[in-house]
Design an enzyme around this catalytic site. Structure first.
Site, PDB file in Angstrom:
ATOM      1  N   ARG A  76       0.840  -1.191   0.000  1.00 12.91           N
ATOM      2  CA  ARG A  76       0.000   0.000   0.000  1.00 12.91           C
ATOM      3  C   ARG A  76       0.881   1.248   0.000  1.00 12.91           C
ATOM      4  O   ARG A  76       1.877   1.308   0.720  1.00 12.91           O
ATOM      5  CB  ARG A  76      -0.877  -0.041   1.252  1.00 12.91           C
ATOM      6  CG  ARG A  76      -1.853   1.093   1.439  1.00 12.91           C
ATOM      7  CD  ARG A  76      -2.864   0.721   2.528  1.00 12.91           C
ATOM      8  NE  ARG A  76      -2.214   0.244   3.744  1.00 12.91           N
ATOM      9  CZ  ARG A  76      -1.933   1.026   4.797  1.00 12.91           C
ATOM     10  NH1 ARG A  76      -2.216   2.318   4.769  1.00 12.91           N
ATOM     11  NH2 ARG A  76      -1.382   0.512   5.873  1.00 12.91           N
ATOM     12  N   LYS A 128       5.517   4.047   4.827  1.00  8.95           N
ATOM     13  CA  LYS A 128       6.171   2.914   4.156  1.00  8.95           C
ATOM     14  C   LYS A 128       7.323   3.382   3.266  1.00  8.95           C
ATOM     15  O   LYS A 128       8.122   2.590   2.790  1.00  8.95           O
ATOM     16  CB  LYS A 128       5.146   2.115   3.356  1.00  8.95           C
ATOM     17  CG  LYS A 128       4.118   1.411   4.246  1.00  8.95           C
ATOM     18  CD  LYS A 128       3.077   0.660   3.427  1.00  8.95           C
ATOM     19  CE  LYS A 128       1.999   0.043   4.298  1.00  8.95           C
ATOM     20  NZ  LYS A 128       2.462  -1.130   5.073  1.00  8.95           N
ATOM     21  N   THR A 176       3.833  -8.502   6.232  1.00  3.08           N
ATOM     22  CA  THR A 176       3.848  -9.926   5.878  1.00  3.08           C
ATOM     23  C   THR A 176       4.459 -10.126   4.494  1.00  3.08           C
ATOM     24  O   THR A 176       4.926 -11.223   4.195  1.00  3.08           O
ATOM     25  CB  THR A 176       2.438 -10.538   5.902  1.00  3.08           C
ATOM     26  OG1 THR A 176       1.559  -9.745   5.116  1.00  3.08           O
ATOM     27  CG2 THR A 176       1.909 -10.639   7.317  1.00  3.08           C
TER      28      THR A 176
END
Length: 858
Positions: A580, A585, A690
């Site tokens: 995303r 991030k 993950t």
């Protein structure tokens, strides 16, 4: 004379007739031999018709094949739930707003261990299994790691033979489909249900009413009842989830919102007032139209809240109905037994309303008193936290909640009152902390309900998803609650299913692993991968490993050419960041590094370039429609790629690709073909991650910060096999403070990269607002809140180490083998086993302080 169209039709019909003349259309729902499977596929092509009878092209073949596989799943499904009905075990109910399932056909035939038989059967019908699976559209029921984790968990629960259900919503148009125009990312509706999904089974007998708005009636006895408002119907669709090489097949139950015929005003319609005649039908359809509707408006907020309550209410009514169906030898069950038969897991704060809804159902519908209902609720509900970012911890307007769910606001108020009273009575030293600990924030300007606080107070267990994340929950976010309930907070590091994320998506590498380990038991016991370490220096294994990775890279290169038109070199280093799009991030850190690399390559001589490591950098992910800076980052990646990829000076040394419409099926191509993956979030901000686990499992090396599960991955695979950089979580607060005080001194390379973008070399788009978010000295969204500038020099140095190591092919392949060998811990089978073991004894950890003396009523 016959027309060309008529001739083509006759030709197609003749070809189809020839195939079906050889393959009889016979229903064989549990066939195992290829001939009988082919007959069953033929049967569905002819007797479960969804298309014109003159075609058996790949699309038609996919639907017939899927329905053939579904026959087998339904048999296992029915046997599974018949067994559970007889044995009456405790069952887990997983409530999640997202499930990112991916394609089901490959997973189903793989888990059922019938892929070879189906491949042979399709060959008899003139098709290839690899071609047919490409016809399936990903189910658009999720977006990111939250939904993918939920799907991995369902796979593991089925594989471990655990009695479980997933509950979600049946989104008609998903989040969105991504396309690109002059201004960057554009969003259009996802079309996954444009035709139909062959995997879901509608359950017309499973329908529950869900109420919104209305008011609360107080009866003379003191009991309360929520009445009035509008009521929509929740209709169940079930999707079978098979375990790997087991007969267990569990359910993902997704709800669709509907209105009934009685809600259609025929008089208004015949009077020409068509829209008003079907108002409730329209409002019902809106509930499950899209995932995460925009919430910038009051109506958007209301719709999101409706979605969350709709999921919780329908699911809990279903759970209670199933509990009441069963009787023991003495007749109806006692409600005190409910937590011994039911475990409800909340996947993040989205399903928090399950707490007051369970209380309401128990008190108002089943007649329990507060204390008994509270005891049942707190022993039933547990909560998984997925974020420490303040803006991601849901806070709902009290005004909106009173309007939509008046009875639930009464219950939430009462929970808060009792919690405050308990603190004053049993923990008076925490009284000064109540302003941040209580559930209701009564700030006059913006009174809200803190959903995370409600979860912590009401759940018997709070789970973090990586060790660092769990430590931060206990030491910072929920520190004050820890002193009350020290055993409530548990770590369950996330995991991934090794079936989808290695066995099926990278069969060549899987076969090599099985060959060298002399067993395929690693597919359900991932710890066995550690035995690969003894062969890491073996030249034969390295050669086979390198060959399998190259084959995956070549397949990925073909896919990139197909979807983007960009030709990439499989001999270059494939460097991938897919997730995303979000500032924490730090895709922006990645692309700034690319910009500097491009500028550097342009500045050196052709001879010097020959000594550099060629790179293909791929970035993918969706930016939320209203997240302006995220969309600017997507635009920048595309603009940089448009210039770099056409530059003759660097085309052999650098390519930049934005991979569109990132989803599970795309990941299944990207991850096996990856060699380096970037997991570079600001330390302390990524709960777990993950995708990092999926990349490592596939022998990809990681460049990353010490954040989330990166820390545990580095511990498992060895520090020498991980390219680490950046500030640590405990350093971040100090660095942010120094930044606010104007003490930050940027690296010259960081300034050069920003200036190069501002020079206009990548087009005329105004990137100043994006770059300015990295400048200034304070505030969220400005002043480089995510420390891109601080970590930039360390990031560039780590990338230089990557370049050097990649030149030593033998060393790189050994590191790749060791990455896979160290991945055993990160199986979702291990995570689910830990949840299961702790769940058996969890109730003992939620001893609420005595409350019987409070005598508060609701």
């Amino acid at each position: 004379m016959a027309t060309t169209a008529e001739a083509n039709t006759k030709s197609v019909l003749s070809a189809k007739s020839n195939i079906f003349a050889k393959i009889a259309a016979v229903a064989n729902p549990v066939a195992e031999e290829p001939d009988k499977i082919a007959s069953n596929i033929s049967y569905h092509a002819q007797y479960s018709p969804h298309f014109s009878p003159f075609k058996f092209e790949p699309e038609q073949a996919f639907y017939a094949t899927a329905e053939s596989v579904r026959d087998r799943l339904i048999q296992q499904w029915n046997e599974t739930y018949l067994h559970y009905h007889k044995s009456d075990p405790k069952q887990t109910y997983y409530l999640s707003m997202e499930y990112l399932q991916g394609r089901a056909l490959t997973n189903a035939v793989g888990n059922l261990d019938i892929q070879d038989a189906y491949a042979d059967a399709l060959n008899k019908l003139g098709h290839e299994l690899e071609e047919i699976v490409e016809q399936e559209k990903d189910a658009a029921l999720g977006n990111g790691g939250l939904g993918r984790l939920a799907s991995c968990f369902l796979d593991s629960m089925a594989t471990l033979n655990l009695p479980a259900w997933g509950y979600g919503l049946r989104y008609r148009y998903g989040l969105f489909k991504q396309r690109f125009g002059k201004e960057g990312q554009e969003e259009i509706a996802e079309d996954w249900l444009e035709k139909f999904s062959p995997w879901e089974v509608v359950r017309h007998d499973i329908v529950f009413p869900v109420r919104f708005s209305g008011h609360v009636e107080v009866h003379p006895t003191g009991s309360r009842k929520w009445v009035g408002g509008e009521v929509v119907q929740a209709l169940a669709y079930d999707v079978p989830i098979p375990g790997y090489k087991t007969k267990n097949t569990i359910s993902l139950r997704i709800w669709e919102a509907k209105a009934g015929a009685e809600d259609f005003n025929l008089f208004q319609f015949n009077d020409g007032r068509y829209e008003s005649a079907a108002q409730l039908h329209s409002r019902a359809q809106q509930i499950c139209a899209v995932l995460y509707p925009g919430d910038a408006t009051e109506s958007g907020k209301l719709l999101r809240l409706k979605q969350q309550f709709f999921l919780c209410s329908a699911s809990l009514q279903d759970i209670i109905f199933r509990f009441k169906e069963r009787k023991d030898g003495k007749g109806l069950r006692q409600w005190s037994e409910f937590p011994t038969k039911v475990a409800v897991q909340l996947n993040d704060t989205h399903p928090t309303l399950a707490i007051p809804e369970l209380m309401r159902l128990l008190m108002d519908d089943e007649g329990l008193g507060w204390d008994e209902a509270w005891d049942v609720t707190t022993r039933t509900i547990s909560y998984t936290n997925h974020t420490v970012l303040p803006e991601a911890l849901e806070k709902w307007s009290q005004t909106v909640l009173w309007k939509l769910l008046p009875r639930h606001m009464e219950i939430i108020e009462e929970i808060d009152k009792r919690f405050i009273a308990m603190i004053h009575t049993t923990q008076p030293e925490l009284a000064s902390k109540l302003s941040s600990m209580c559930i209701l924030d009564d700030n006059p300007q913006k009174p809200v309900v803190r959903m995370a606080n409600l979860c912590v107070v009401s759940s018997h267990t709070v789970n973090g998803v990586a060790q660092l994340h769990s430590d931060i929950l206990k030491s910072e976010l929920f520190a004050d609650y820890v002193s009350i309930w020290p055993n409530k907070f548990q770590n369950k590091t996330n995991g991934i299913t090794p079936r989808r994320w290695l066995r099926f998506c990278s069969p060549d590498l899987s076969h090599i692993i099985t060959k060298w380990l002399k067993t395929d038991q690693w597919v359900t016991n991932l710890d066995l991968l550690t035995d690969l370490r003894q062969f890491a220096d073996n030249a034969d294994l390295q050669a086979e490993w390198d060959s399998a990775k190259m084959a995956n890279k070549q397949r990925l290169a073909q896919y990139i050419l197909q979807v983007t038109g960009i030709s990439i070199d499989p001999n270059s280093l494939f460097d991938i960041q897919v997730k995303r799009i979000h500032e924490y991030k730090r895709q922006l850190l990645n692309i700034l590094g690319v910009v500097y690399r491009y500028k550097y390559l342009k500045s050196i001589s052709p001879e010097e370039r020959k000594n550099t490591t060629p790179r293909t950098i791929m970035i993918g992910g969706k930016a939320f429609a209203t997240y302006t800076n995220a969309k600017r980052i997507v635009k920048l990646v595309n603009d940089v790629g448009a210039v770099v990829n056409k530059d003759p000076d660097v085309k052999c040394y650098l390519k930049v690709v934005f991979v569109p419409n990132y989803n599970v099926s795309v990941a299944e191509k990207l991850i096996p073909g990856s060699e380096l993956s970037q997991h570079i979030s600001t330390a302390g901000m990524e709960a777990s991650g993950t995708s990092n686990m999926k990349f490592v499992l596939n022998g990809c090396l990681i460049i990353g910060t010490l954040d989330g599960a990166n820390i545990e991955i580095r511990e498992e695979i060895g520090e020498d096999n991980f390219f680490v950089f950046g500030a640590t979580a405990d350093e971040v607060p100090r660095l942010c403070k120094e930044r606010e005080n104007g003490l930050f001194k940027p690296d010259p390379r960081f300034e050069e990269a920003k200036q190069f973008i501002r020079s206009g070399v990548f087009g005329s788009y105004d990137y100043n607002p994006l770059l300015e978010s990295l400048e200034g000295n304070s505030g969220y969204g400005c002043g480089d809140y995510f420390l891109v500038g601080h970590d930039f020099p360390g990031y560039m140095d780590a990338q230089a180490r990557v370049d050097e190591v990649y030149k030593d092919r033998k060393r790189w392949i050994k590191m790749s083998i060791l990455s896979t060998a160290g991945s055993g811990k990160f199986s979702s089978d291990r995570t689910i086993s830990q949840y299961g073991k702790f769940g058996k004894r969890s109730a003992a950890y939620h001893k609420l302080p005595p409350q019987s003396h409070l005598r508060l009523s609701c």
